[in-house]
Design a protein around this motif. Structure first.
Motif: not given
Length: 105
Positions: A9-10, A14-15, A28-32
């Motif tokens: 689900r997470a 996120r997708a 899209s956002w980076t992991t940072e």
């Protein structure tokens, strides 16, 4: 809900966020950036914990606390997924290590 379902689900949420971010910001956002969002959520959580201690009272404190804990969990699940961390396995082994370190000799 079991852990794998939570992770799935997470990942789905996120997708969808990535789609919205791409449409809004062109990427899209980076992991940072996800990590920075998580830090903001942890700050919000800290304020709610203060509220539970009577320092920062507010209406619907219990609901807000539950929501913020879930937000934080989503961030952890998302970061673990982004870095291919077997979070369930890491959690189990970390708890084993902690329990062993807390054992009486």
């Amino acid at each position: 809900m079991d852990f794998q379902h939570m992770q799935d689900r997470a990942r789905t949420v996120r997708a969808r966020y990535a789609e919205v971010e791409a449409a809004t910001y062109g990427r899209s956002w980076t992991t940072e950036e996800i990590m920075l969002g998580f830090l903001g959520d942890v700050g919000d959580l800290a304020k709610l914990v203060q509220g539970k201690a009577g320092v920062r009272p507010r209406e619907d404190l219990d609901g807000a606390l539950a929501h913020e804990l879930a937000d934080c969990l989503w961030s952890v699940l998302t970061l673990a997924d982004a870095y291919d961390v077997d979070l369930a396995g890491a959690f189990a082994s970390t708890m084993d290590e902690l329990q062993e370190s807390l054992s009486m000799p």
